[in-house]
Design an enzyme around this catalytic site. Structure first.
Site, PDB file in Angstrom:
ATOM      1  N   ASP A  51       0.842  -1.201   0.000  1.00  0.00           N
ATOM      2  CA  ASP A  51       0.000   0.000   0.000  1.00  0.00           C
ATOM      3  C   ASP A  51       0.880   1.254   0.000  1.00  0.00           C
ATOM      4  O   ASP A  51       0.379   2.381  -0.042  1.00  0.00           O
ATOM      5  CB  ASP A  51      -1.016  -0.006   1.153  1.00  0.00           C
ATOM      6  N   SER A  52       2.222   1.052  -0.025  1.00  0.00           N
ATOM      7  CA  SER A  52       3.142   2.169  -0.271  1.00  0.00           C
ATOM      8  C   SER A  52       2.890   2.744  -1.666  1.00  0.00           C
ATOM      9  O   SER A  52       3.395   3.823  -1.990  1.00  0.00           O
ATOM     10  CB  SER A  52       4.601   1.712  -0.135  1.00  0.00           C
ATOM     11  N   ASP A  90      -1.094  -6.030  -0.151  1.00  0.00           N
ATOM     12  CA  ASP A  90      -1.544  -5.411   1.105  1.00  0.00           C
ATOM     13  C   ASP A  90      -3.054  -5.230   1.114  1.00  0.00           C
ATOM     14  O   ASP A  90      -3.622  -4.686   0.156  1.00  0.00           O
ATOM     15  CB  ASP A  90      -0.912  -4.023   1.259  1.00  0.00           C
ATOM     16  N   LYS A 120      -1.363  -9.393   2.768  1.00  0.00           N
ATOM     17  CA  LYS A 120      -0.609  -8.973   3.958  1.00  0.00           C
ATOM     18  C   LYS A 120      -1.490  -8.049   4.781  1.00  0.00           C
ATOM     19  O   LYS A 120      -2.237  -7.245   4.216  1.00  0.00           O
ATOM     20  CB  LYS A 120       0.688  -8.263   3.550  1.00  0.00           C
ATOM     21  N   GLU A 122      -1.568  -5.599   8.546  1.00  0.00           N
ATOM     22  CA  GLU A 122      -0.812  -4.986   9.632  1.00  0.00           C
ATOM     23  C   GLU A 122      -1.516  -5.207  10.968  1.00  0.00           C
ATOM     24  O   GLU A 122      -2.718  -4.963  11.080  1.00  0.00           O
ATOM     25  CB  GLU A 122      -0.675  -3.470   9.390  1.00  0.00           C
ATOM     26  N   GLU A 189       9.004  -4.403  10.626  1.00  0.00           N
ATOM     27  CA  GLU A 189       9.439  -3.100  10.101  1.00  0.00           C
ATOM     28  C   GLU A 189       9.981  -2.209  11.213  1.00  0.00           C
ATOM     29  O   GLU A 189       9.318  -1.980  12.237  1.00  0.00           O
ATOM     30  CB  GLU A 189       8.254  -2.398   9.383  1.00  0.00           C
TER      31      GLU A 189
HETATM   32  O1  KIV Z   1       3.568  -1.131   1.652  1.00  0.00           O
HETATM   33  C1  KIV Z   1       4.743  -1.518   1.687  1.00  0.00           C
HETATM   34  O2  KIV Z   1       5.553  -1.241   0.787  1.00  0.00           O
HETATM   35  C2  KIV Z   1       5.163  -2.328   2.822  1.00  0.00           C
HETATM   36  C3  KIV Z   1       6.630  -2.590   2.979  1.00  0.00           C
HETATM   37  C4  KIV Z   1       7.320  -1.388   3.478  1.00  0.00           C
HETATM   38  C5  KIV Z   1       6.897  -3.775   3.829  1.00  0.00           C
HETATM   39  O3  KIV Z   1       4.366  -2.734   3.597  1.00  0.00           O
END
Ligand code: KIV
Length: 271
Positions: A51-52, A90, A120, A122, A189
């Site tokens: 989600d980056s 994510d 994924k 969090e 992280e």
């Molecule tokens: O969204 C992302 O890129 C991440 C990584 C920093 C692990 O969750």
């Protein structure tokens, strides 16, 4: 007979075997077809559709604004390119925190509409009901502990997490819980390297670190950061493998100059 060379896809079982034999796992983000094809061809084990994307693709300050539809769009582009890598996507902020039924629906949409191989999420014990429900549906889940950017407004800063014993202890318990529930790996992280080492050694599932030191079972970086596309972002944990910002900037300046000076296109570049 197919003319395409068969490529053996990385699976969650292969990742487990890699941990058992001490082989490090590589993970990098990608958000579009062309970049994912380069990453896959280079031999990446896992491609994370992070989600980056909210930051590096859309220009938001945080990961919070990106939607489930937008994540599915990025993920389906990446899946079309990834022949060998396991694709992890994510679950975006707001798509799983509410209740476990909503979490399952979000995970199912990602799997069905993008063709990705896993999701994924969090958080630790507080999201265990959602994690468990998704796993029960046969969807592999990667956990994410330590600095969890979807909670940035709770933390207040992007500094190192779990430096105090109470938070470190919560992280140890969360990691064990995620493993017990059936997660196939956990991202750690921005936590102290000693804590990441301890957690990695205490788990039988792999840990993938970002700013968590060398003792994690694998490493992950955001592709824009490691290729030097974002000039300003230079945290201590980041190793920059290229300076694409300057390479691209020069190429684009040269193009502008060639068009302005009428040297592009020349006779060999026309019909
Ligand atoms: O969204 C992302 O890129 C991440 C990584 C920093 C692990 O969750």
């Amino acid at each position: 007979m197919s003319v395409h060379k068969e490529v053996k896809r990385i699976t969650t079982h292969i990742l487990q075997e890699m941990k058992s034999r001490g082989e490090k796992i590589t993970m990098l983000t990608a958000y579009d077809f062309s970049m994912a094809a380069i990453v896959d061809e280079a031999g990446m084990d896992i491609i994370l559709v992070g989600d980056s994307a909210s930051n590096v693709m859309a220009g938001h300050q945080t990961t919070l604004p990106i939607t489930l539809d937008q994540m599915i769009y990025h993920a389906s582009s990446v899946v079309r390119a990834a022949r060998r890598a396991l694709v992890v996507v994510d679950l975006p902020f707001g798509s799983y925190q509410g209740n476990s039924k909503e979490a399952l629906n979000s995970a199912i949409r990602i799997m069905k509409e993008s063709g990705a191989h896993s999701v994924k999420m969090e958080g630790g014990i507080e999201i265990s009901e959602s994690v468990s429900r998704i796993l029960t549906a046969g969807i592999p889940v990667m956990g994410h502990l330590g600095l969890t950017p979807q909670s940035i407004y709770k933390f207040g800063t992007y500094t190192v997490r779990a430096k105090q014993e109470a938070e470190a202890q919560k992280l140890r318990e969360d990691a064990l819980k995620l493993q017990e529930l059936g997660c196939f790996a956990i991202v750690l992280e921005k936590i102290p390297a000693t804590l990441a080492k301890e957690v990695s050694e205490s788990l039988h599932i792999p840990t993938i670190g970002i700013g968590a030191g060398r003792h994690c079972d694998g490493q992950v970086l955001v592709i824009h950061d490691m290729l030097g596309i974002n000039k300003e972002f230079k945290p201590r944990f980041l190793r920059q493998y290229a300076n694409l910002h300057d390479v691209m900037n020069l190429a684009i300046k040269n193009y502008v100059s060639d068009v302005k000076s009428k040297s592009f296109p020349d006779e060999t570049e026309q019909y």
